[in-house]
Design a protein around this motif. Structure first.
Motif, PDB file in Angstrom:
ATOM      1  N   ASP A   1      24.276 -27.283  -6.199  1.00 53.72           N
ATOM      2  CA  ASP A   1      23.567 -27.801  -5.040  1.00 53.72           C
ATOM      3  C   ASP A   1      24.586 -28.187  -3.964  1.00 53.72           C
ATOM      4  OD1 ASP A   1      21.746 -28.738  -3.265  1.00 53.72           O
ATOM      5  OD2 ASP A   1      21.077 -30.447  -4.458  1.00 53.72           O
TER       6      ASP A   1
ATOM      7  N   PRO B   1      18.084 -40.064 -10.252  1.00 54.60           N
ATOM      8  CA  PRO B   1      19.199 -39.202 -10.625  1.00 54.60           C
ATOM      9  C   PRO B   1      20.101 -38.878  -9.440  1.00 54.60           C
ATOM     10  CG  PRO B   1      17.145 -37.952 -10.582  1.00 54.60           C
ATOM     11  CD  PRO B   1      16.790 -39.364 -10.319  1.00 54.60           C
ATOM     12  N   ARG B   2      21.318 -38.492  -9.735  1.00 54.60           N
ATOM     13  CA  ARG B   2      22.290 -38.000  -8.748  1.00 54.60           C
ATOM     14  C   ARG B   2      22.558 -38.981  -7.618  1.00 54.60           C
ATOM     15  NH1 ARG B   2      20.999 -32.119  -6.991  1.00 54.60           N
ATOM     16  NH2 ARG B   2      22.961 -32.456  -5.939  1.00 54.60           N
TER      17      ARG B   2
ATOM     18  N   PHE C   1      29.721 -29.932  -5.247  1.00 57.34           N
ATOM     19  CA  PHE C   1      30.056 -30.889  -6.293  1.00 57.34           C
ATOM     20  C   PHE C   1      31.566 -31.119  -6.199  1.00 57.34           C
ATOM     21  CE2 PHE C   1      26.444 -28.953  -9.075  1.00 57.34           C
ATOM     22  CZ  PHE C   1      25.501 -29.695  -8.376  1.00 57.34           C
TER      23      PHE C   1
ATOM     24  N   ARG D   1      26.917 -46.626 -12.000  1.00 55.05           N
ATOM     25  CA  ARG D   1      25.625 -46.207 -12.556  1.00 55.05           C
ATOM     26  C   ARG D   1      25.166 -47.190 -13.625  1.00 55.05           C
ATOM     27  NH1 ARG D   1      26.743 -40.487 -14.847  1.00 55.05           N
ATOM     28  NH2 ARG D   1      28.501 -41.731 -15.520  1.00 55.05           N
TER      29      ARG D   1
ATOM     30  N   TYR E   1      31.375 -35.895  -8.747  1.00 59.60           N
ATOM     31  CA  TYR E   1      30.400 -36.415  -7.787  1.00 59.60           C
ATOM     32  C   TYR E   1      29.384 -35.347  -7.427  1.00 59.60           C
ATOM     33  CZ  TYR E   1      33.772 -40.034  -7.933  1.00 59.60           C
ATOM     34  OH  TYR E   1      34.593 -41.013  -8.418  1.00 59.60           O
ATOM     35  N   VAL E   2      28.099 -35.683  -7.611  1.00 58.97           N
ATOM     36  CA  VAL E   2      27.014 -34.710  -7.389  1.00 58.97           C
ATOM     37  C   VAL E   2      25.920 -35.330  -6.529  1.00 58.97           C
ATOM     38  CG1 VAL E   2      27.484 -33.522  -9.559  1.00 58.97           C
ATOM     39  CG2 VAL E   2      25.833 -35.398  -9.540  1.00 58.97           C
ATOM     40  N   VAL E   3      26.286 -36.372  -5.773  1.00 56.76           N
ATOM     41  CA  VAL E   3      25.270 -37.147  -5.069  1.00 56.76           C
ATOM     42  C   VAL E   3      24.424 -36.273  -4.136  1.00 56.76           C
ATOM     43  CG1 VAL E   3      26.826 -37.783  -3.178  1.00 56.76           C
ATOM     44  CG2 VAL E   3      24.879 -39.261  -3.730  1.00 56.76           C
ATOM     45  N   SER E   4      23.153 -36.605  -4.051  1.00 58.89           N
ATOM     46  CA  SER E   4      22.238 -35.947  -3.125  1.00 58.89           C
ATOM     47  C   SER E   4      21.440 -37.042  -2.415  1.00 58.89           C
ATOM     48  CB  SER E   4      21.302 -35.024  -3.905  1.00 58.89           C
ATOM     49  OG  SER E   4      20.243 -34.605  -3.083  1.00 58.89           O
TER      50      SER E   4
ATOM     51  N   LEU F   1      17.659 -35.480 -17.665  1.00 57.59           N
ATOM     52  CA  LEU F   1      18.334 -36.226 -16.601  1.00 57.59           C
ATOM     53  C   LEU F   1      18.770 -37.607 -17.059  1.00 57.59           C
ATOM     54  CD1 LEU F   1      16.237 -35.150 -13.493  1.00 57.59           C
ATOM     55  CD2 LEU F   1      18.656 -34.702 -13.903  1.00 57.59           C
TER      56      LEU F   1
END
Lengths: 370, 400
Positions: free
Chosen positions: A171, A367-368, A174, A256, A90-93, A39
């Protein structure tokens, strides 16, 4: 000279040699030693750099890519005006968080990468990877939010793609967006352009986005009112371009890895040193509080509506006023300056008057986040 | 920010520094901050720049991540790789290298490793995943042991059987004894670990003052706490006193926290001996679960290799932990061993002296390299190992 003086002197020399070796080592090309992706490779910090420099940069190398700016800038044909081109995924959670959602982020993040090249964003593409089982209502919310964000940023989404994968292979959602814009600055701007004497400006308090995401995750039972700062920044950039003109040397958004990582990238690429004054850096009390509790540094926390501007000293005040004239820059501040030495290092004058190195983010606290 | 800014006032820091300089009158003084939390504060806020140059802060063994030997990391990874296990740990431990990679590598290979902020979060995971085995990697000094103890009490009360603890709690007093008995010892005083004292109180430190005649000041963790504590140590030295004093009275009570001690006593007992990284085996220096808690003991539930692994030859974490050498004196510091590719544990945790030094501390020396001849002309203090960083720091202050 007495023997113990000799000894102490040589010990000091040895120490300084060692420090110099570390400094040289740190400036060397990044070296990818890992055998698997972890990660940390996604953190935006050192490991991400190692991955890019170790895998992507050598394979794809070309003069436009090798500048490693947020956007590539090129003339459509010789003599024509310059265009900026960029992409981001973009993979934000979680998908929805205080102050925004993945759709808004996917628009703002990409238009901001264009804006940092001094470009007016024009068009976006949008690619979706959807996980089997995603609620259509969630997708509708995200897409509606993207449309709103695009309208606010003055861009049109003119092409797109959709893929669906089995449950567990992604997830929920994305999103990839790519964008093009027309460069408005008729002078070289970028992370290689910082010069000794330049001032470092920021348009407001740091760390809101990362902390908002962190607190939105269930595991931490801390309640707060912090929302993500996600926002399109081109209007601010347009004002800066007018106010500072060619004195505007570099724009970069501290996403980031935060302000610390972004300024290290500038210091390394421009081969300068950057000195920051901790007491001048705006941080919301809630963000500071959360960072104190969690052992994080606001300077390594991600932002999604902030820009760092490196401006020649004679125009710094004008640039600051230009930022302050816009709602997104009301809390703007001059937070530091560029120096000649020591090359490729960022340091911080601390709150109690000490000095310390401010390094890039190592490892991944969360992460994310985008 | 209220309750924080008051402890970070640059003006007060300068005044304290002048006081310290005036009492110590240029005498070289070595003070060990036992706790990694102090090391972190000292570097994060650049306190060495603010202190007079004759005060040398020596970093002690109080970083729980740093003192864990490699074999224990291997054991942890072995548990994490068992089928059906959710292995939970504090964030720092993820990156600590064992002999064959770190927990982060094990996670990349498919082990279910998650980081938690509290053992109670791990217990919650166990409740939510009744068909999985949830293991908590318990590390830390007396500061974190009570929360592990309370989690165990709760696990037993609720009879949660799919939860266990891999116990690596260690105790600070035996480590301080080991350092005081070490022939390399050349310290003038100690900053005591405030958060440990919050649990164990002041009394366990009396032997340092009584038997070894060294001042101990139990210190808080904000920059001005450290400055004031250094002032109190220097004042004791100036008055030829050696006592245990409490600077952190807003948190530390002389008797400690009896409830926390009670919870620890109910669930844990002394190990006959435990290996510390760099310090070797120390008798009665660590805790294990009591036999009544065998059902929650990961060392009993899972096969662990339990093999002692020698530290990498090049790594000098041991000397760093004992305060014998400064981080930059280690052969691999900053070149082969960096926070991104750590060889030794001291380079991993934010409380590790090497990581703190690498991340925060080396500016004043690097910046002043060009002034080396100037520094050389200054007569060195009588002690041969006088801190070179200080000399550079002084020049740095003049330059400013």
């Amino acid at each position: 000279m007495q023997p113990d003086q000799d000894k102490a002197g040589s010990k000091l020399g040895e120490a300084l040699d060692k420090i110099e070796r570390v400094r040289v080592h740190r400036r060397q090309k990044f070296n990818l030693r890992d055998t698997h992706i972890t990660l940390s490779h996604g953190s935006g910090g050192k490991a991400t750099h190692n991955l890019i420099e170790g895998i992507f940069a050598p394979a794809f190398s070309n003069p436009l890519l090798d500048r490693m700016d947020d956007s590539a800038v090129f003339a459509v044909e010789p003599g024509a005006s310059h265009m900026a081109f960029t992409t981001d995924t973009y993979v934000v959670s979680p998908l929805f968080f205080p102050g925004g959602d993945i759709g808004e982020l996917a628009v703002n993040g990409t238009v901001n990468d264009l804006a940092m090249a001094g470009a007016k964003p024009l068009y976006l593409s949008a690619g979706f990877i959807l996980e089997e089982g995603l609620a259509i209502e969630d997708l509708r919310r995200i897409v509606t939010s993207m449309a709103g964000a695009a309208a606010r940023a003055g861009v049109s989404i003119i092409t797109g793609d959709t893929k669906v994968v089995q449950r567990g292979k992604a997830d929920k959602v994305f999103i990839n967006t790519a964008g093009v814009g027309m460069v408005q600055a008729a002078w070289p701007m970028g992370q290689a352009q910082a010069r000794p004497g330049d001032k470092v400006l920021i348009n407001g308090p740091v760390g809101d986005h990362g902390i908002a995401i962190l607190l939105a995750r269930e595991a931490l039972e801390i309640e707060s009112t912090i929302g993500s700062d996600t926002a399109p920044l081109y209007e601010l950039v347009a004002r800066l371009l007018v106010a500072a003109g060619p004195a505007l040397h570099c724009l970069k958004d501290p996403t980031r890895g935060g302000v610390a990582t972004t300024l290290n990238e500038i210091a390394m690429t421009s081969e300068v040193s950057i000195a920051l004054d901790q007491n001048s850096i705006p941080v919301r009390p809630e963000v500071r509080g959360a960072c104190e509790i969690l052992g994080l540094d606001p300077l390594t926390i991600a932002n999604e509506g902030k820009l760092l501007a490196i401006v020649a000293p004679e125009k710094a005040e004008a640039a600051l006023q230009a930022l302050k004239s816009h709602p997104l820059g009301r809390e703007a501040a001059i937070i530091g300056e560029v120096r000649a030495e020591p090359v490729a290092m960022v340091f911080l004058r601390t709150d109690i008057g000490g000095t310390r190195v401010l390094d890039m983010l190592v490892g991944d606290p969360l992460p994310r986040i985008c | 920010m209220k309750y924080v800014d008051e402890f970070r006032d640059g003006e007060i820091a300068r005044k304290l520094s002048l006081e310290i300089a005036s009492i110590s009158a240029g005498q070289p003084i070595k003070i060990m901050e036992v706790c990694g939390g102090h090391t972190h504060t000292i570097y994060k806020h650049g306190i060495e720049d603010v202190l007079p140059s004759n005060i040398d802060m020596v970093h002690g063994p109080g970083c729980p991540v740093c003192v864990l030997p490699m074999g224990r990391i291997d054991d942890a990874i072995a548990i994490a790789c068992q089928p059906n296990v959710i292995f939970t740990t504090f964030g720092d431990m993820m990156r600590v290298p064992g002999s064959k990679g770190s927990l982060l590598d094990a996670k990349a290979d498919g082990a279910d490793v998650r980081f938690v902020y509290s053992p109670l979060d791990a217990l919650k995971l166990a409740r939510e995943n009744p068909d999985r085995q949830v293991v908590f990697f318990a590390i830390g000094f007396e500061t974190t042991a009570p929360s592990t103890a309370i989690t165990l009490l709760r696990a037993k009360a609720e009879n949660i059987k799919n939860f266990s603890v891999f116990c690596n709690h260690v105790m600070i007093i035996p480590a301080i004894k080991a350092i005081l008995d070490s022939p390399d010892m050349r310290l003038d005083g100690f900053l005591g670990p405030g958060h440990v004292c919050m649990v164990i109180g002041m009394r366990p430190f009396t032997f340092v003052a009584r038997d070894h005649h060294k001042p101990v000041v139990l210190a808080g963790f904000e920059p001005l706490d450290i400055m004031q504590s250094v002032y109190m140590v220097v004042k004791q030295l100036g008055e030829s006193r050696a006592e245990v004093e409490n600077q952190y009275a807003r948190v530390v009570r002389p008797e400690g926290n009896p409830k926390a001690l009670e919870a620890m006593a109910q669930t844990m007992e002394l190990r006959p001996f435990f290996e510390w990284r760099g310090l070797g085996f120390i008798n009665h220096s660590a805790l294990r679960l009591r036999p009544e808690y065998a059902d929650w003991d990961a060392e009993k539930r899972f096969e662990v290799p339990g093999i002692r692994v020698a530290d990498p030859k090049a790594c000098q974490c041991g000397e760093v932990l004992k305060g014998v050498i400064k981080p930059w004196e280690c052969k691999v510091f900053g070149t082969a061993c960096t926070p991104e590719t750590p060889i030794g544990t001291c380079m991993v945790s934010s409380e590790g002296a090497c990581a703190a030094y690498f991340n925060y501390g080396r500016f004043s020396m690097a910046a002043q390299r060009s002034r080396l001849p100037v520094i050389n002309l200054t007569p060195a203090p009588a002690v041969a190992s006088a801190p070179a960083s200080k000399a550079a720091a002084v020049v740095s202050k003049e330059a400013n």
